[in-house]
Design a protein around this motif. Structure first.
Motif, short mmCIF file in Angstrom:
data_model
loop_
_atom_site.label_atom_id
_atom_site.label_comp_id
_atom_site.label_asym_id
_atom_site.label_seq_id
_atom_site.Cartn_x
_atom_site.Cartn_y
_atom_site.Cartn_z
N LEU A 189 -66.20 -61.96 27.08
CA LEU A 189 -65.25 -62.99 26.90
C LEU A 189 -63.88 -62.44 27.41
O LEU A 189 -63.06 -62.75 26.69
CB LEU A 189 -65.07 -63.51 25.42
CG LEU A 189 -66.31 -64.05 24.63
CD1 LEU A 189 -66.09 -64.40 23.38
CD2 LEU A 189 -67.08 -65.02 25.35
N ARG A 190 -63.97 -61.93 28.58
CA ARG A 190 -62.78 -61.14 29.05
C ARG A 190 -62.04 -62.17 29.72
O ARG A 190 -62.48 -62.66 30.75
CB ARG A 190 -63.03 -59.71 29.74
CG ARG A 190 -61.98 -58.97 30.32
CD ARG A 190 -62.73 -57.69 31.12
NE ARG A 190 -61.51 -56.81 31.42
CZ ARG A 190 -60.78 -55.86 30.68
NH1 ARG A 190 -61.29 -55.72 29.27
NH2 ARG A 190 -59.84 -55.20 31.12
N ASP A 238 -68.31 -62.54 31.43
CA ASP A 238 -68.62 -63.58 30.31
C ASP A 238 -69.35 -62.92 29.02
O ASP A 238 -68.86 -63.62 27.93
CB ASP A 238 -69.91 -64.25 31.19
CG ASP A 238 -69.51 -65.05 31.90
OD1 ASP A 238 -68.29 -65.47 32.21
OD2 ASP A 238 -70.52 -65.23 32.93
N ARG A 257 -72.94 -60.05 19.33
CA ARG A 257 -72.81 -60.70 20.34
C ARG A 257 -72.98 -60.05 21.78
O ARG A 257 -73.84 -60.48 22.69
CB ARG A 257 -71.46 -61.58 20.51
CG ARG A 257 -71.24 -62.61 19.49
CD ARG A 257 -69.79 -63.07 19.32
NE ARG A 257 -69.13 -62.14 18.73
CZ ARG A 257 -67.64 -62.18 18.69
NH1 ARG A 257 -67.12 -63.44 18.99
NH2 ARG A 257 -66.98 -61.02 18.53
N ILE A 303 -66.28 -57.26 22.70
CA ILE A 303 -65.63 -58.54 22.77
C ILE A 303 -63.92 -58.25 22.91
O ILE A 303 -63.45 -57.48 22.28
CB ILE A 303 -65.61 -59.47 21.82
CG1 ILE A 303 -67.30 -59.73 21.59
CG2 ILE A 303 -65.02 -60.88 21.98
CD1 ILE A 303 -67.97 -60.40 22.53
#
Length: 220
Positions: free
Chosen positions: A62-63, A59, A166, A151
């Motif tokens: 963002l994988r 999460d 992030r 990310i």
């Protein structure tokens, strides 16, 4: 940005280094995700035996769920916890080259978190060489995830000031060991068959790995 602990990886005997490592290990044992240094890049470390923690890594990055994540181990015997079978030639590669430099891809044992394998039935494992990563694994007591702290589809990070905001906001702790060496990543080798298969060229020349395996075959 999450709490950050500045550590000197060249001085692992320093009390502050040890205290920071213990704190990071405690966060991981409680289901947290920690940014930590490896030889080339900063990674995202979570308990590889905790599916919820592994899910957090996906999460945060963002994988996509069809992209596997490798596991870092503290000792070679930990491989048995994740690999269904360790071929003799693979054990020889481990003995000759580890720690660092090579990620070996094994048949995953039945209990391995499916997120780690991306439903491939295979698991990538590496014995880490960086002093802070080694200390973190030892203090945690379990193998941890070894994916880069970025990310997905964006550049990886070799210096904490360049860490994606992030990522910095989503993790539970950051271990900052200063600028890392960067450079080429590990060589990735599939050892699920009768002979090694190079999946990605990297830090250790493919010729060296194949020769080690060939030497084993000739000895057999």
């Amino acid at each position: 940005m999450s709490e950050t602990r500045r550590i000197d990886a060249a001085d692992p005997a320093n009390p502050y280094f040890r205290a920071s490592i213990r704190e990071a290990a405690a966060r991981i044992r409680s289901g947290g995700v920690v940014v930590f240094p490896t030889r080339c890049l900063y990674g995202l470390g979570a308990d590889a035996c905790d599916p919820a923690a592994v899910g957090r890594v996906f999460d945060i990055k963002l994988r996509p769920k069809d992209k596997p994540i490798l596991v870092l181990v503290h000792r070679m015997s930990d491989v048995e916890r994740f690999a269904e079978r360790v071929p003799a030639y693979a054990r020889r590669i481990m003995t000759r080259i580890w720690p660092g430099g090579v990620t070996l891809v094994f048949e995953a044992s039945a209990g391995v978190c499916p997120l780690l394998t991306a439903a491939s039935g295979k698991i990538g494992i590496r014995l880490c060489a960086h002093p802070a990563a080694k200390a973190l694994l030892e203090a945690t007591g379990n193998p941890i995830t070894g994916t880069s702290a970025n990310i997905s589809e964006t550049p990886a990070c070799a210096d904490i000031p360049r860490l994606d905001p992030r990522i910095a906001a989503a993790v539970d702790l950051i271990l900052d060991a200063g600028p890392l060496a960067g450079g080429i990543g590990s060589t990735v080798v599939d050892v699920t068959g009768d002979r090694p298969r190079i999946l990605r060229d990297g830090a250790v020349p493919a010729e060296m790995i194949l020769k080690i395996a060939q030497d084993h075959a000739q000895m057999g």
